[in-house]
Design an enzyme around this catalytic site. Sequence first.
Site, PDB file in Angstrom:
ATOM      1  N   ASP A 164       3.192   0.042 -10.845  1.00  0.00           N
ATOM      2  CA  ASP A 164       3.377  -1.350 -10.436  1.00  0.00           C
ATOM      3  C   ASP A 164       4.805  -1.492  -9.903  1.00  0.00           C
ATOM      4  OD1 ASP A 164       3.854  -4.058 -10.247  1.00  0.00           O
ATOM      5  OD2 ASP A 164       2.804  -4.560 -12.115  1.00  0.00           O
ATOM      6  N   GLU A 177       2.113   3.367  -5.485  1.00  0.00           N
ATOM      7  CA  GLU A 177       1.036   2.406  -5.184  1.00  0.00           C
ATOM      8  C   GLU A 177       0.417   1.996  -6.514  1.00  0.00           C
ATOM      9  OE1 GLU A 177      -0.823   0.722  -2.735  1.00  0.00           O
ATOM     10  OE2 GLU A 177      -2.197   0.286  -4.394  1.00  0.00           O
ATOM     11  N   GLY A 228      -1.508   4.631   2.814  1.00  0.00           N
ATOM     12  CA  GLY A 228      -0.630   5.768   3.085  1.00  0.00           C
ATOM     13  C   GLY A 228      -0.249   6.022   4.537  1.00  0.00           C
ATOM     14  N   GLY A 229      -0.633   5.119   5.432  1.00  0.00           N
ATOM     15  CA  GLY A 229      -0.303   5.326   6.849  1.00  0.00           C
ATOM     16  C   GLY A 229       1.203   5.414   7.073  1.00  0.00           C
ATOM     17  N   LYS A 230       1.924   4.417   6.565  1.00  0.00           N
ATOM     18  CA  LYS A 230       3.383   4.424   6.791  1.00  0.00           C
ATOM     19  C   LYS A 230       4.037   5.524   5.964  1.00  0.00           C
ATOM     20  CE  LYS A 230       3.379  -0.430   7.916  1.00  0.00           C
ATOM     21  NZ  LYS A 230       2.067  -0.729   7.282  1.00  0.00           N
ATOM     22  N   ASP A 280       6.044  -2.819   1.905  1.00  0.00           N
ATOM     23  CA  ASP A 280       5.043  -3.323   2.847  1.00  0.00           C
ATOM     24  C   ASP A 280       4.027  -4.069   1.981  1.00  0.00           C
ATOM     25  OD1 ASP A 280       3.415  -3.624   5.071  1.00  0.00           O
ATOM     26  OD2 ASP A 280       2.565  -1.608   4.933  1.00  0.00           O
ATOM     27  N   CYS A 337       1.733  -7.507   7.232  1.00  0.00           N
ATOM     28  CA  CYS A 337       0.888  -7.556   8.435  1.00  0.00           C
ATOM     29  C   CYS A 337       0.337  -8.969   8.559  1.00  0.00           C
ATOM     30  CB  CYS A 337      -0.212  -6.499   8.430  1.00  0.00           C
ATOM     31  SG  CYS A 337      -1.382  -6.672   7.111  1.00  0.00           S
ATOM     32  N   CYS A 375       4.853   0.209  -1.835  1.00  0.00           N
ATOM     33  CA  CYS A 375       3.480  -0.321  -1.735  1.00  0.00           C
ATOM     34  C   CYS A 375       2.761   0.576  -0.739  1.00  0.00           C
ATOM     35  CB  CYS A 375       3.490  -1.741  -1.170  1.00  0.00           C
ATOM     36  SG  CYS A 375       3.992  -3.001  -2.319  1.00  0.00           S
ATOM     37  N   ALA A 376       2.474   1.784  -1.140  1.00  0.00           N
ATOM     38  CA  ALA A 376       2.182   2.831  -0.151  1.00  0.00           C
ATOM     39  C   ALA A 376       0.724   2.919   0.282  1.00  0.00           C
ATOM     40  CB  ALA A 376       2.640   4.185  -0.680  1.00  0.00           C
TER      41      ALA A 376
HETATM   42  C1  LIG Z   1      -0.172  -3.904   2.944  1.00  0.00           C
HETATM   43  S1  LIG Z   1      -0.724  -2.685   1.869  1.00  0.00           S
HETATM   44  C2  LIG Z   1       0.360  -1.360   2.221  1.00  0.00           C
HETATM   45  C3  LIG Z   1      -0.064  -0.553   3.423  1.00  0.00           C
HETATM   46  C4  LIG Z   1       0.647   0.798   3.495  1.00  0.00           C
HETATM   47  N1  LIG Z   1       2.081   0.629   3.527  1.00  0.00           N
HETATM   48  C5  LIG Z   1       0.205   1.619   4.686  1.00  0.00           C
HETATM   49  O1  LIG Z   1       0.902   1.610   5.721  1.00  0.00           O
HETATM   50  O2  LIG Z   1      -0.824   2.287   4.597  1.00  0.00           O
HETATM   51  C6  LIG Z   1      -0.136  -3.229   0.307  1.00  0.00           C
HETATM   52  C7  LIG Z   1      -0.445  -2.290  -0.833  1.00  0.00           C
HETATM   53  O3  LIG Z   1       0.256  -2.760  -1.966  1.00  0.00           O
HETATM   54  C8  LIG Z   1      -0.525  -2.472  -3.131  1.00  0.00           C
HETATM   55  N2  LIG Z   1      -0.024  -3.310  -4.241  1.00  0.00           N
HETATM   56  C9  LIG Z   1      -0.436  -4.518  -4.638  1.00  0.00           C
HETATM   57  N3  LIG Z   1       0.296  -4.945  -5.685  1.00  0.00           N
HETATM   58  C10 LIG Z   1       1.194  -3.966  -5.946  1.00  0.00           C
HETATM   59  C11 LIG Z   1       2.214  -3.794  -6.925  1.00  0.00           C
HETATM   60  N4  LIG Z   1       2.460  -4.750  -7.836  1.00  0.00           N
HETATM   61  N5  LIG Z   1       2.924  -2.666  -6.912  1.00  0.00           N
HETATM   62  C12 LIG Z   1       2.684  -1.707  -5.982  1.00  0.00           C
HETATM   63  N6  LIG Z   1       1.722  -1.795  -5.059  1.00  0.00           N
HETATM   64  C13 LIG Z   1       0.991  -2.920  -5.025  1.00  0.00           C
HETATM   65  C14 LIG Z   1      -1.921  -2.772  -2.664  1.00  0.00           C
HETATM   66  O4  LIG Z   1      -2.858  -2.128  -3.504  1.00  0.00           O
HETATM   67  C15 LIG Z   1      -1.901  -2.229  -1.249  1.00  0.00           C
HETATM   68  O5  LIG Z   1      -2.333  -0.899  -1.245  1.00  0.00           O
END
Ligand SMILES: C[S@@+](CC[C@H](N)C(=O)[O-])C[C@H]1O[C@@H](n2cnc3c(N)ncnc32)[C@H](O)[C@@H]1O
Length: 473
Positions: free
Chosen positions: A339, A313, A292-294, A356, A409, A288-289
């Site tokens: 997904d 993502e 992209g910070g992590k 994440d 978070c 769930c990138a």
């Molecule tokens: C909490 S954020 C992640 C933050 C990221 N790890 C960072 O540090 O920048 C959750 C992310 O999961 C994505 N997301 C939502 N549903 C998802 C799915 N089914 N599969 C993959 N990514 C998904 C969202 O679009 C969002 O960008």
Amino acid sequence: MSDTSRRPRRTGKPYRRPQKDPVRILAFDALRAVDERDAYANLVLPPLLRKAREKGDFDGRDAALATELVYGTLRRQGTYDAIIAACVDRPLREVDPPVLDVLSLGVHQLLGTRIPTHAAVSASVELARVVLGDGRAKFVNAVLRKVAQDDLDGWIQRVAPPYEEDAEDHLAVVHSHPRWVVSALWDSLGGGRAGIEALLAADNERPEVTLVARPGRATTEELLGEEAAVAGRWSPYAVRLAEGGEPGAIEAVRDGRAGVQDEGSQLVALALANAPLDGSDERWLDGCAGPGGKAALLGALAAERGAVLLASEKQPHRAGLVAKALAGNPGPYQVIAADGTRPPWRGGIFDRVLMDVPCTGLGALRRRPEARWRRRPEDLEGFAPLQRALLRSALESVRVGGVVGYATCSPHLAETRAVVDDVMKERGSEVELIDARPLLPGVTELGEGPDVQLWPHVHGTDAMYLALIRRVG
Ligand SMILES: C[S@@+](CC[C@H](N)C(=O)[O-])C[C@H]1O[C@@H](n2cnc3c(N)ncnc32)[C@H](O)[C@@H]1O
């Protein structure tokens, strides 16, 4: 003979044009955008400030005041609504939202800043004349004169129910959080009054800007050479910027060798990267990138180990942001839009996996002043199945002996332990929790483990949650 019948009749004071105050008008416009268009203050404000600067309306001090007025008013909305409700003769829902915004801005100036009373009232009345008209400006004047009769503590005494009668309602009004959020945060934090009060107060503080020096690309020494920079508290890659520090002015940030990243997020990535592994350590996944910070920190750490990172993502435009964050990464990586619950990759192949997951964001209220008012308890029901599905998928993706980091978070127990407990129960003896605490060296007050919950008032970070799960079968 001249026709005098159309001349306005003089009924009192001569008409005076309202004075246009660009700072207050901009603050009002931002609040309207947040209310009407569900905009995010941190996204709405920068372009408005930029435009005002370009027009020559604003200098740096004006921008700081406008920002403080918008953020302060949004954060304190719960307290200010209770005070305004005590000063008007009708339910708040019957007050037009633009009028309420002018009133809230006025109350913030009166009770939450050092602006002198007469200046706060007259600036608000002038704003009302410009954006609402003279009739409603009189109403604003009358309400703010009542508000000005007491200070914030005095008003809180009057409008908050006593703590002994209803502790959560009391804290909700005093610290300006919805009651359900107070209740959820307290459930997760545990303990008595002092802890929850400190947490709620920390949510109302402006967070420091923290930078990450991406390993192999920048060093903390380089960042510490910048004006207003001091060392991070916990992460060896963190540097904090004191008030006034401008990340956009730093070269390493501009060219992606460093980034803006809360220390809580840095610790999550570091703990996953440092979790003990038997055998190979070559393939890492961030499922769930976006944005992209992590992934950028994981990518740099993976490069040091000779591992490759797959950053995935779901939303294509956010996958684009991940690609931007990883550009220039010193080691191999790939970014895809997919997904995570129906992944295109084979199962059982990754050594380390970060999930994440999307969540309510109740751990990052410091950064998003409007979020607490927008979230609803029902949102939890929406996230619950997705969070479980993503954790299941992470456990499918990791090899036997590999490690999954489940992160949010949000400290809400429905998004943290409940998800981990449920999914681990399904997998039975195939999975075990790893104690994450020793993987955050030097970080104090991490509770009983094995998972960790960080807190703004204790650690100075967002309230990030992390559980590390090893697949053993
Ligand atoms: C909490 S954020 C992640 C933050 C990221 N790890 C960072 O540090 O920048 C959750 C992310 O999961 C994505 N997301 C939502 N549903 C998802 C799915 N089914 N599969 C993959 N990514 C998904 C969202 O679009 C969002 O960008």
